[in-house]
Design a protein around this motif. Structure first.
Motif, PDB file in Angstrom:
ATOM      1  N   VAL A 179       0.842  -1.196   0.000  1.00 18.69           N
ATOM      2  CA  VAL A 179       0.000   0.000   0.000  1.00 18.69           C
ATOM      3  C   VAL A 179       0.878   1.247   0.000  1.00 18.69           C
ATOM      4  N   VAL A 180       0.633   2.143  -0.955  1.00 27.47           N
ATOM      5  CA  VAL A 180       1.433   3.373  -1.080  1.00 27.47           C
ATOM      6  C   VAL A 180       0.644   4.624  -0.695  1.00 27.47           C
ATOM      7  N   PHE A 181      -0.664   4.470  -0.432  1.00 27.54           N
ATOM      8  CA  PHE A 181      -1.489   5.617  -0.046  1.00 27.54           C
ATOM      9  C   PHE A 181      -2.728   5.114   0.665  1.00 27.54           C
ATOM     10  N   LEU A 182      -3.124   5.825   1.719  1.00 29.61           N
ATOM     11  CA  LEU A 182      -4.365   5.535   2.442  1.00 29.61           C
ATOM     12  C   LEU A 182      -5.197   6.802   2.493  1.00 29.61           C
ATOM     13  N   GLY A 183      -6.440   6.698   2.055  1.00 28.54           N
ATOM     14  CA  GLY A 183      -7.343   7.838   2.112  1.00 28.54           C
ATOM     15  C   GLY A 183      -8.690   7.442   2.682  1.00 28.54           C
ATOM     16  N   SER A 184      -9.351   8.404   3.303  1.00 27.71           N
ATOM     17  CA  SER A 184     -10.720   8.175   3.761  1.00 27.71           C
ATOM     18  C   SER A 184     -11.536   9.428   3.512  1.00 27.71           C
ATOM     19  N   VAL A 185     -12.810   9.213   3.235  1.00 29.82           N
ATOM     20  CA  VAL A 185     -13.760  10.299   3.010  1.00 29.82           C
ATOM     21  C   VAL A 185     -14.894  10.088   4.007  1.00 29.82           C
ATOM     22  N   ALA A 186     -15.047  11.026   4.944  1.00 24.90           N
ATOM     23  CA  ALA A 186     -16.019  10.863   6.029  1.00 24.90           C
ATOM     24  C   ALA A 186     -15.823   9.508   6.704  1.00 24.90           C
ATOM     25  N   GLY A 187     -14.567   9.160   6.945  1.00 26.93           N
ATOM     26  CA  GLY A 187     -14.247   7.816   7.392  1.00 26.93           C
ATOM     27  C   GLY A 187     -14.545   7.564   8.859  1.00 26.93           C
ATOM     28  N   ASN A 188     -15.003   6.349   9.137  1.00 23.03           N
ATOM     29  CA  ASN A 188     -15.176   5.905  10.521  1.00 23.03           C
ATOM     30  C   ASN A 188     -13.871   5.247  10.949  1.00 23.03           C
ATOM     31  N   LEU A 189     -12.980   6.048  11.476  1.00 30.23           N
ATOM     32  CA  LEU A 189     -11.630   5.602  11.809  1.00 30.23           C
ATOM     33  C   LEU A 189     -11.452   5.315  13.293  1.00 30.23           C
ATOM     34  N   HIS A 190     -12.507   5.497  14.074  1.00 28.11           N
ATOM     35  CA  HIS A 190     -12.440   5.245  15.511  1.00 28.11           C
ATOM     36  C   HIS A 190     -13.813   4.737  15.965  1.00 28.11           C
ATOM     37  N   SER A 238     -15.022   2.968  18.546  1.00 28.34           N
ATOM     38  CA  SER A 238     -15.517   3.145  19.907  1.00 28.34           C
ATOM     39  C   SER A 238     -15.895   4.605  20.167  1.00 28.34           C
ATOM     40  N   ALA A 239     -15.144   5.543  19.620  1.00 31.21           N
ATOM     41  CA  ALA A 239     -15.491   6.955  19.777  1.00 31.21           C
ATOM     42  C   ALA A 239     -16.794   7.272  19.046  1.00 31.21           C
ATOM     43  N   TRP A 240     -16.974   6.660  17.877  1.00 27.15           N
ATOM     44  CA  TRP A 240     -18.192   6.898  17.089  1.00 27.15           C
ATOM     45  C   TRP A 240     -19.427   6.353  17.795  1.00 27.15           C
ATOM     46  N   THR A 241     -19.365   5.109  18.255  1.00 27.13           N
ATOM     47  CA  THR A 241     -20.523   4.532  18.947  1.00 27.13           C
ATOM     48  C   THR A 241     -20.813   5.273  20.239  1.00 27.13           C
ATOM     49  N   ARG A 270      -4.460  10.820   3.480  1.00 27.41           N
ATOM     50  CA  ARG A 270      -5.324  11.998   3.442  1.00 27.41           C
ATOM     51  C   ARG A 270      -6.696  11.566   3.938  1.00 27.41           C
ATOM     52  N   HIS A 271      -7.223  12.295   4.912  1.00 23.78           N
ATOM     53  CA  HIS A 271      -8.510  11.957   5.496  1.00 23.78           C
ATOM     54  C   HIS A 271      -9.403  13.195   5.459  1.00 23.78           C
ATOM     55  N   LEU A 272     -10.474  13.130   4.676  1.00 20.47           N
ATOM     56  CA  LEU A 272     -11.343  14.275   4.431  1.00 20.47           C
ATOM     57  C   LEU A 272     -12.622  14.159   5.257  1.00 20.47           C
ATOM     58  N   SER A 273     -12.984  15.250   5.903  1.00 17.92           N
ATOM     59  CA  SER A 273     -14.238  15.280   6.657  1.00 17.92           C
ATOM     60  C   SER A 273     -14.890  16.648   6.471  1.00 17.92           C
ATOM     61  N   SER A 274     -16.113  16.767   6.969  1.00 18.09           N
ATOM     62  CA  SER A 274     -16.882  17.997   6.792  1.00 18.09           C
ATOM     63  C   SER A 274     -17.477  18.444   8.122  1.00 18.09           C
ATOM     64  N   ARG A 275     -17.461  19.733   8.361  1.00 17.33           N
ATOM     65  CA  ARG A 275     -18.074  20.272   9.571  1.00 17.33           C
ATOM     66  C   ARG A 275     -19.591  20.084   9.562  1.00 17.33           C
ATOM     67  N   ASP A 276     -20.160  19.836   8.395  1.00 15.95           N
ATOM     68  CA  ASP A 276     -21.608  19.654   8.295  1.00 15.95           C
ATOM     69  C   ASP A 276     -22.009  18.188   8.243  1.00 15.95           C
ATOM     70  N   ASP A 277     -21.059  17.304   8.525  1.00 15.24           N
ATOM     71  CA  ASP A 277     -21.344  15.866   8.585  1.00 15.24           C
ATOM     72  C   ASP A 277     -21.669  15.518  10.032  1.00 15.24           C
ATOM     73  N   LYS A 278     -22.943  15.259  10.319  1.00 14.96           N
ATOM     74  CA  LYS A 278     -23.354  14.937  11.680  1.00 14.96           C
ATOM     75  C   LYS A 278     -23.119  13.469  12.018  1.00 14.96           C
ATOM     76  N   PRO A 307     -18.281  13.282  12.323  1.00 19.55           N
ATOM     77  CA  PRO A 307     -17.709  14.626  12.476  1.00 19.55           C
ATOM     78  C   PRO A 307     -16.188  14.602  12.394  1.00 19.55           C
ATOM     79  N   PRO A 308     -15.568  15.733  12.093  1.00 23.51           N
ATOM     80  CA  PRO A 308     -14.114  15.789  11.892  1.00 23.51           C
ATOM     81  C   PRO A 308     -13.285  15.294  13.069  1.00 23.51           C
ATOM     82  N   GLU A 309     -13.826  15.353  14.297  1.00 17.88           N
ATOM     83  CA  GLU A 309     -13.047  14.934  15.454  1.00 17.88           C
ATOM     84  C   GLU A 309     -12.616  13.470  15.373  1.00 17.88           C
ATOM     85  N   LEU A 310     -13.442  12.639  14.714  1.00 16.65           N
ATOM     86  CA  LEU A 310     -13.107  11.217  14.618  1.00 16.65           C
ATOM     87  C   LEU A 310     -11.850  11.012  13.776  1.00 16.65           C
TER      88      LEU A 310
END
Length: 281
Positions: free
Chosen positions: A190-201, A203-206, A233-241, A244-247
């Motif tokens: 793997v040479v690149f990892l990206g997420s869009v509105a990704g659930n990367l955590h 336990s924090a999400w639940t 690169r991990h993209l998130s939006s302040r309007d994604d309920k 949210p970007p904190e994750l």
């Protein structure tokens, strides 16, 4: 840095903007027919951009994918989100196939000449014998279980062999972002990892949404420290309920790449992410 105003395309060339506008118009036209079977709608979307359906048999699941041949030494992989996992907050869906396949739209809008693979998550878009092992747990509590990640891993390897490439770039939408992170931690190509509105955590999400823990799933956040050398690169939006970007921010800090997280405004969770995603990687 947060974007000022609506998200803007990162590609500087006007012809690309014009092509993307036409592509988005085609998506809207196809979406008008999306009341039909989700797989038929996905097939039509893919065919409009030169993708062909492919099924990937693995030891656990038969995964649905769409593949487009290309040139270059990197296979670009887009992993779908959780899809239509729940009918309501307490009732799981009988069919997790996405009604709005954001992961597929991201793949189809990729302007790269590289070979491209779109991978649905287990039990999405498949029928008949291909539904083997498709218990509800695999799109609820076990959505990122070892069986799921191993199956995605096998499908990526099969597509890589078909493409004749040496390396893989992984991008995932929503829960597919967590799957991409877990895959990146176990693969060596793997040479690149990206997420869009990704659930990367998980336990924090639940915890944030007061949901039951995903007790049968692997935790993407736990592999973040092992990925510190990998371009991301991990993209998130302040309007994604939903995500949210904190994750994403917590994951980027754990990976010692705080600058890998980018935040825009004006895009809800299932919104037009193709307008904001930077395909230059």
């Amino acid at each position: 840095m947060p974007a000022a105003g609506p998200p803007r395309l990162s590609h500087p060339h006007v012809p690309f903007r014009a092509a993307l506008c036409l592509f988005l118009l085609a998506l809207l036209q196809l979406q008008a027919c999306a009341g039909r079977d989700p797989r038929q709608a996905a097939r039509a979307l893919g065919a409009s951009r030169g993708f062909a359906e492919t099924l990937y048999p693995t030891p656990y699941f038969i995964l649905y994918g769409q593949f487009r041949p290309g040139t270059g030494d990197v296979l670009r992989v887009y992993i779908e989100g959780d899809g239509h996992a729940w009918q309501s907050r307490t009732r799981p869906s009988a069919d997790p196939s996405p009604r709005n396949p954001v992961g597929l739209r991201l793949a189809l809008a990729d302007p790269s000449p590289a070979p491209l693979l779109y991978l649905a998550r287990p039990c999405q878009y498949v029928r008949g014998e291909a539904l083997r092992h498709c218990a509800t747990r695999y799109w609820t509590s076990a959505r990122l279980s070892e069986e799921v990640i191993s199956s995605l891993d096998a499908a990526v390897s099969a597509a890589k062999a078909r493409s004749g490439v040496r390396c893989v770039a992984l991008v995932g939408f929503s829960g597919g972002g967590g799957a991409a992170a877990l895959l990146a931690a176990r693969r060596r190509d793997v040479v690149f990892l990206g997420s869009v509105a990704g659930n990367l955590h998980l336990s924090a999400w639940t915890g944030r949404h007061r949901l039951s823990p995903l007790s049968e799933s692997l935790e993407p956040f736990s592999v973040a420290p092992a990925l510190y050398n990998l371009p991301q690169r991990h993209l998130s939006s302040r309007d994604d309920k939903v995500m949210p970007p904190e994750l994403s921010a917590g994951f980027c800090r754990a990976a010692r790449q705080p600058g890998s997280c980018r935040v825009v405004e004006g895009i809800p969770h299932s919104g037009p992410w193709v307008q904001a995603w930077d395909y230059a990687y």
